[in-house]
Design an enzyme around this catalytic site. Structure first.
Site, PDB file in Angstrom:
ATOM      1  N   GLY A   1       0.813  -1.137  -0.053  1.00 24.19           N
ATOM      2  CA  GLY A   1       0.060   0.224   0.264  1.00 24.19           C
ATOM      3  C   GLY A   1       0.968   1.282  -0.072  1.00 24.19           C
TER       4      GLY A   1
ATOM      5  CG  ASP B   1      11.016  -7.571   5.983  1.00 20.85           C
ATOM      6  OD1 ASP B   1      11.792  -7.738   5.248  1.00 20.85           O
ATOM      7  OD2 ASP B   1       9.989  -6.758   5.283  1.00 20.85           O
TER       8      ASP B   1
END
Length: 1023
Positions: A700, A825
């Protein structure tokens, strides 16, 4: 009867033919092996010519019948798997395939080699579990499976190999339990389980039954609990290494009763209690119980250890005196007891009866004199005794100690004149004697290799000698707060390697030398609190790496060189001088408001505190110009007012439209709040426009939205899809909300609230003004609320601050959250920076909470998660998730901070981690790999080197070889401690055990976990 010779001859010929045919068959098998393993160039001598018998090949050993019994193909470049037909060599007893590129699971084909007694497949890339029926290799006596990728449990069946004498399983990925059945191996002499991530195992008490055991090697294996008392039965034990584990309790007294014990390593555990005082280990050569919680005194009986060479007791809570008996140990070389609570005087004969090399007693409460005999053996290399209460004069005997490399005696109460001969000791590289009451004059000549000289806070007097130009190698010179006088000699400016110079708090006078361009490496110049006069030489602006400049409390006059603003100074202090004129334009701002105090004739254009304005008191002749300027200004203001009114009218109309639209939309949004909010849904929803867009990614877009009148902002991540939220994005949203909504830490980005609707998800975070770390390291320019800022301003102190902050966040997730949280991550773009460059870990869409797995199961992942360049190599063969995944990724971030390179920037075949390891293992200088922006920060080079090495360790290909985030944070904090500039050489011991694990890596890592072969003697060696 005459036919008997004929018959006999015929039989012999038949036997020779059969033997020849047998050799030809085995030769064919060997040539097939060569072909199956890729025809390596190292085996060019293997061919099928009639004159080339396999028994003549260097890699082959045959028995008296010409049959192959030993196959030694160590370091031959073999690739592929072990083929089934290898056991067609029916008399094969020994297979050595160490240090190759062999892959696949454990080679069960070897079950067909019924006579096999020695199997060495170490330093390859085998994966999977060891088979439960490994006892089918029932004749094995020598086993080395170290340096591979074997996982899971060690099969209990290995305990039924009754002939086994040598078992090495070090440096794998074992993450299960240690079978107690190993204690049944009554013939075992060597057991190596080091550097595996076992599931918090206790040492099986059954190991005490290994009466023939000579070496037990288990550092960094997650051991918990106590050292079994049954170890007192290991009468043949020579080496015991249980270092860097989580052991607790007291050291069993029985260990010191083992008469054959020569090496005892228990350092870096949580052992407590006293050191046993009854000692009969007459062969003990090395003892290392450092970095524990041991209390009590150092036993007087240590003096009985006549073979002892190394005694490491540092970083404990030991008290009392250092026993005088220790000074009589004839072979003692290394004596380290620093960072304890020891008191009393040092043994007066220390060094008199042995060839002492290292004497480190710093950070205790010792009193009295430094022993005169320290260098009695002529081999003394290091003297570290800082931060004690030592008194008296420094021993004159040190003047003849030519091997001395490091002297650190600062923060004591030494008196008298400093021995002049020490200045020029041939091998001296570091001399640090600050914080004493020493006197004397500076010498004309120093040791040729002296790079660090610190004599601050003493009573050294006289002039700085003109011969100082001969101090060629000097890098750091600190002489603050002494009685030095006279002018600064020109010779001082010829020291081209000088990076740090402190001469503040003396009585220096005269002018600064005008030619100082030779200080090309200088980063810090402090001449405050002297009697220096004249102008600030313009040449000071030619120092390209100068960061800190302090000329305060002197008598400098004249104007400030305007070129001074071209330097990238982090601190500037010109206060309390006689400077005149205007402050240079680039320095005329509030960032330097304390840099020019107490200069009565200095003026500023901006409203700097306690500084008068340059325009005050202008003449009347300029009144007409000022009047004209006022008219123009009034016209501009009126025009702007008309335009503003028109804009406000338009906005008022548009605002009504927005409010109407928002009122309709708000009914479709659900708000979940995690903190007290200073805004409403409307404040957020109305501002999701492209004008506020600051970033976008796969999930997004990210917006910067103002929520107040005083420049307050929030960051909003919108997870959306033009159709509907897909399953992956929905999981990321739920993961982010679940984790960030429940944890609180100053180094983890704060999730304020979230909104959800049918086709969009909004996550609202605190806004980080300096955005993400990757933009500072790898972006050309980045935009902040204050305009365009070059990434080049990210100096080393800020980088270290960022590393520590990010480590604190990850350490909290791994060690303080219950259950632990793995980010999965970690990367520089997910490390956000606030206005003061404080780091926050962000983006928890891929994070996983480590719930306790069911018995027999492990935490696994369905797909690879992470970003290219940060993904650890074990993802190629394992789906198991551990905290070491984050450690690897964080190691890449550390390498980014040090090298300035991007994570995928290696060469055509490597990423950053692989490239850095290759650079390091080839023996190249670390400086060559550094980011040019910090390469010249010489005063921080020790810290940079430590972080560089830590990045290497974190990116080890073997997860069990990586430190925990708690260890990583501890090391980073030491770099940034208040006394970081006062760290001793011995501080490196915090990293040395970690680097030791990686000393087995080959010149560069091949096939994911390539480990260079080294003998067990080297593996057992000390760093």
């Amino acid at each position: 009867m005459t036919s008997l010779p004929f018959i006999f001859t015929t039989l012999i010929n038949l036997l020779l033919v059969n033997s020849q045919q047998f050799s030809i068959s085995e030769q064919t098998t060997l040539l097939n092996l060569k072909q199956k393993w890729g025809n390596p160039p190292s085996l060019t001598n293997w061919n099928n010519t009639s004159s080339s018998s396999p028994c003549n090949w260097a890699e082959i050993t045959c028995n008296s019948n010409g049959s192959v019994t030993r196959l030694n193909l160590q370091t031959k470049g073999l690739t592929g798997a072990i083929p089934r037909f290898i056991c067609e060599l029916q008399n094969l007893q020994s297979i050595i395939l160490a240090d190759n590129y062999l892959t696949g699971e454990f080679p069960r084909v070897l079950y067909n080699c019924s006579k096999l007694t020695q199997l060495d497949i170490s330093q390859n890339a085998f994966v999977g579990k060891l088979p439960d029926d490994i006892d089918r290799l029932s004749q094995l006596e020598y086993v080395d499976f170290g340096g591979n990728n074997f996982t899971g449990d060690i099969p209990p069946a290995i305990g039924t190999l009754s002939s086994l004498m040598y078992l090495q399983l070090y440096l794998n990925l074992f993450d299960g339990f240690i079978p107690s059945e190993i204690g049944n191996l009554s013939s075992l002499e060597v057991l190596g389980l080091a550097y595996n991530g076992f599931a918090n195992p206790e040492i099986p008490p059954e190991f005490g039954k290994l009466r023939r055991l000579r070496k037990l090697w288990m550092p960094q294996t997650n051991l918990v609990g106590k050292i079994p008392d049954s170890f007192a039965n290991l009468s043949d034990l020579e080496l015991l290494d249980l270092s860097s584990n989580k052991l607790e309790g007291e050291i069993p007294s029985g260990l010191f009763l083992l008469k054959n014990l020569s090496q005892l390593y228990l350092y870096k555990n949580s052992l407590s209690g006293k050191i046993p005082s009854v000692i009969e280990s007459v062969k003990l050569v090395e003892i290392d119980v450092s970095m524990n919680q041991l209390t009590g005194i150092i036993p007087e009986e240590f003096g009985k250890l006549q073979q002892l060479e190394v005694m490491n007791l540092f970083s404990n809570q030991l008290s009392g005196n250092i026993p005088t008996s220790i000074s009589s140990i004839p072979k003692l070389r290394i004596f380290r007891v620093f960072r304890n609570n020891l008191s009393g005087e040092l043994p007066s004969e220390m060094g008199l009866h042995s060839k002492l090399e290292a004497f480190e007693v710093s950070e205790n409460r010792l009193t009295g004199k430094l022993p005169e005999s320290l260098c009695g053996g002529g081999t003394l290399f290091v003297v570290v005794a800082f931060s004690n209460n030592l008194t008296g004069e420094i021993p004159r005997s040190l003047q003849s100690c030519n091997k001395l490399h490091t002297i650190q005696l600062y923060d004591n109460s030494f008196t008298g004149e400093f021995p002049s001969g020490i200045w020029s000791l041939y091998n001296l590289a570091s001399l640090r004697i600050s914080g004493n009451l020493l006197s004397g004059k500076l010498p004309k000549r120093l040791a040729w290799n002296l790079s660090r000289l610190e004599i601050s806070d003493n009573k050294f007097s006289g002039r700085i000698p003109e011969g100082i130009s001969s101090w060629k190698k000097l890098n750091v010179f600190k002489a603050s707060n002494n009685l030095l006088s006279g002018e600064i000699p020109i010779g001082l400016t010829n020291l081209s390697q000088l990076s740090v110079l402190y001469l503040d708090g003396n009585s220096l006078s005269g002018e600064l030398p005008s030619t100082i361009r030779s200080w090309s490496s200088l980063t810090t110049l402090n001449l405050a609190r002297n009697k220096l006069s004249g102008q600030i030489p313009p040449g000071i602006t030619d120092l390209p790496h100068l960061l800190d400049l302090d000329l305060s409390e002197n008598q400098f006059s004249g104007k400030i060189p305007p070129q001074l603003s071209s330097l990238r100074l982090t601190t500037l202090n010109l206060s309390s001088n006689n400077l005149t004129g205007r402050i240079p334009y680039a320095l005329d701002n509030l960032a330097y408001e304390n840099s020019f105090l107490n200069n009565p004739n200095l003026c500023a254009s901006s409203p700097i505190r306690n500084m008068h304005n340059c325009y005050a008191g202008s003449t009347k002749s300029s009144h007409s110009n000022k009047f004209l300027h006022k008219i123009i200004a009034m016209i501009v203001v009126l025009s702007a007012f008309v335009i503003l009114v028109a804009i406000l009218c338009i906005l008022f109309i548009f605002r009504g439209y927005l409010k109407k639209k928002q009122k309709l939309d708000l009914t479709t949004w659900k708000l979940t709040s995690f903190h007290t909010l200073k805004f409403t849904e409307a404040n957020i929803l109305c501002c999701l426009t492209d004008n506020n867009l600051i970033g976008s990614g796969g999930s997004g877009k990210v917006y910067q939205i103002e929520i107040g009148r005083h420049g307050e902002y929030v960051a909003v991540k919108r997870i959306w899809n033009t159709r509907k939220i897909d399953q992956t994005l929905e999981k990321e949203f739920l993961s982010e909300v679940q984790i960030l909504g429940s944890i609180r830490h100053s180094n983890i980005v704060k999730l304020l609230c979230c909104f959800s609707s049918e086709d969009s998800k909004l996550l609202v975070y605190e806004y980080m003004e300096n955005q993400s770390l990757d933009k500072w390291l790898h972006g050309k320019k980045m935009k902040t609320n204050r305009g365009l800022v070059h990434h080049r301003v990210l100096d080393w102190p800020k980088r270290l601050q960022i590393a520590i902050g990010a480590a604190q966040g990850l350490c909290y997730m791994h060690h303080d959250c219950s259950p632990p949280i793995i980010h999965r991550d970690v990367k520089s773009s997910n490390i956000l920076l606030d206005s003061e460059f404080k780091a926050r870990i962000a983006d928890f869409g891929l994070a996983k909470i480590l719930t306790k797995p069911k018995p027999g199961q492990a935490n696994t992942m369905a797909a690879i998660a992470g970003s290219f360049g940060y993904i650890p190599p074990e993802y190629a063969y394992s789906t198991t998730i551990t905290e070491r995944v984050d450690v690897y990724s964080f190691g890449v971030v550390l390498l980014e901070l040090v090298t300035g390179k991007e994570p995928h920037a290696g060469d055509s075949e490597t990423n950053l981690a692989e490239w850095t390891w290759k650079h390091f293992s080839e023996g190249k200088s670390m400086v060559e790999a550094l980011d040019p922006e910090i390469k010249q920060a010489n005063c921080y080079m020790e810290e940079i080197s430590l972080v560089f090495k830590l990045g290497l360790i974190c990116t080890s290909t073997v997860p069990s070889s990586r430190p925990s985030m708690k260890e990583v944070l501890e090391i980073l904090r030491r770099c940034d401690s208040p006394s970081s500039e006062e760290r001793k050489v011995g501080e490196e011991i915090d990293v040395a055990p970690l680097l030791r694990r990686e000393s087995y890596l080959s010149n560069y890592r091949r096939n994911g976990n390539k480990v260079a072969h080294q003998s067990i003697d080297i593996l057992d060696g000390r760093l």
